[in-house]
Design an enzyme around this catalytic site. Sequence first.
Site, PDB file in Angstrom:
ATOM      1  CB  ALA A   1     -42.258 -36.612  66.563  1.00  0.00           C
TER       2      ALA A   1
ATOM      3  CD  GLU B   1     -35.450 -39.826  63.481  1.00  0.00           C
ATOM      4  OE1 GLU B   1     -36.553 -39.465  63.955  1.00  0.00           O
ATOM      5  OE2 GLU B   1     -34.430 -39.109  63.506  1.00  0.00           O
TER       6      GLU B   1
ATOM      7  N   GLY C   1     -39.857 -39.533  62.810  1.00  0.00           N
ATOM      8  CA  GLY C   1     -39.701 -40.456  63.924  1.00  0.00           C
ATOM      9  C   GLY C   1     -40.139 -41.872  63.572  1.00  0.00           C
TER      10      GLY C   1
ATOM     11  CD  GLU D   1     -37.257 -35.686  60.660  1.00  0.00           C
ATOM     12  OE1 GLU D   1     -36.904 -35.750  59.461  1.00  0.00           O
ATOM     13  OE2 GLU D   1     -37.310 -36.667  61.406  1.00  0.00           O
TER      14      GLU D   1
END
Lengths: 257, 259
Positions: free
Chosen positions: A65, A111, A108, A131
């Site tokens: 992200a 994911e 992300g 993360e």
Amino acid sequence: MEFENITLTKEIPIATIQLNRPDVLNALNHRLLSELVFCLEQLDSDDSVNCVIITGNEKAFAAGADIKEMAEADTIDMLSRDSFSAWDRIRRIKKPVIAAVSGFALGGGCELAMMCDIIIASETAKFGQPEINIGVMPGAGGTQRLTRAVGKYRAMEMILTGGMMSAGDAAKSGLVNRVFPVELYLEEAKRLARLIASKPPLAVKLAKESVLKSEELSLKDGLEFERKNFYMLFSSEDQKEGMKAFVEKRDPRWKGK
Amino acid sequence: MPEFETVRVAVENGIGRLTLNRPDSLNAFSEKMTTEIQTVLKSFSADKGVRCVAITGTGRAFSAGQDLKEISPGRSFADSLKRRYNPIIRQITGMEKPVVALINGVAAGAGMSLALACDFRIMSSGAKLIQAFVKIGLVPDSGSSFFLPRMVGYAKAFEFAALGSEVSAEEAMRLGIVNRVFPDEKFADESEKILTHFANGPTRAYSLIKKALKHSAESSLEESLEYEAYMQEIAGRTEDAREATKAFVEKRPPDFKGK
């Protein structure tokens, strides 16, 4: 919608969405995700497209992200932005989506790849949920989908250490379907997409829906769900055509009806 | 290229030369030297002008292996290998161009491992290979336990590793550990011809050959057949392959650009 952060290429009956922020290793900011979701939803209702590929570039599928966007946010900011709701819409895409991953698929990015139905990787692909290294944890499905893909113990180590998994290890662990040399991974993903796109679209959609249900339902409920979808296909023209062609020993001609 | 203390570096005519240069210590690997080797190999790897890498030593030795004077009590062997030696072995095997060891003199311990990791070995007739680790109560490292049994089989690999005996150039040649042996007086000239050949060859094909052979070490026939098909697909699209096909039809030697 004009796309700034993604590039859409249609090669009917397949479409390829390339994440296109190469300067920041395709960091997934709000704008990119909105474009991606919008594009996927359009393709889902585009009858000329039967299978979709999401890819990045050789260096990065997506390196996570966009941290800058959320570095200063507090809980209320995060709740009110609710940027993960966009991710939920990706899950509702009915057509098969293939991730073609090279380079980094982190946070992300990992994911997003796991939200796809099939993952094709280049030999240089690296998967991870880092993360933990910036004081948080996966928030777009990492703890749930990685665990389902590779099992509790491997998922736990990856998520708690923030370490990366190579393409080869990801394939052995069940996170990746196939690994190809970096020169060929996208072509091979397209070959697979064309193969899937050549199958009867309604059956493909209902089969995808049924497989995804297996992650949510008990075996008993899943079997019932499967059976209903199976029976439902007997009202399609493609079922009649498929079985007739089989008996007549010829190739079927699908109508998508 | 920065200044180096323990190695000499030169790039000319497509050949990147790395010369281990601590002749007073038989080119033993000091902390400084392993760091510098990593730096040089990294730059060779990135340099498109380098189409063949040569590794050799100054003086009497290729390399005597780890500098034993630098082994201090309480130090972690595993850490030293993972940080200093293993990256070098990966750099050599992962280098997308041929890496040639010019074994000018004794190659012992990790010095022998370094030579084994290369793609092609040229040995001076007076040089020796020694799996010296066992002599100080240690075991093969830096890839020797991988490369050696694949070259000579378990029995000979165990013999060399457990006895730590010297392997002459003649025996190394007979066992298939090295590719060429030349007497001292011809060593430099003959080596040069081979380096020049590689430096003017189809570099991409060389790198794909390396990948395919490396892949085969951990694959079944079925997997190898499939991988070969991909390697060939990639090789077939290179400029060099197109040029060579054209040259063949035109009955002239191909002009490879390494692309």
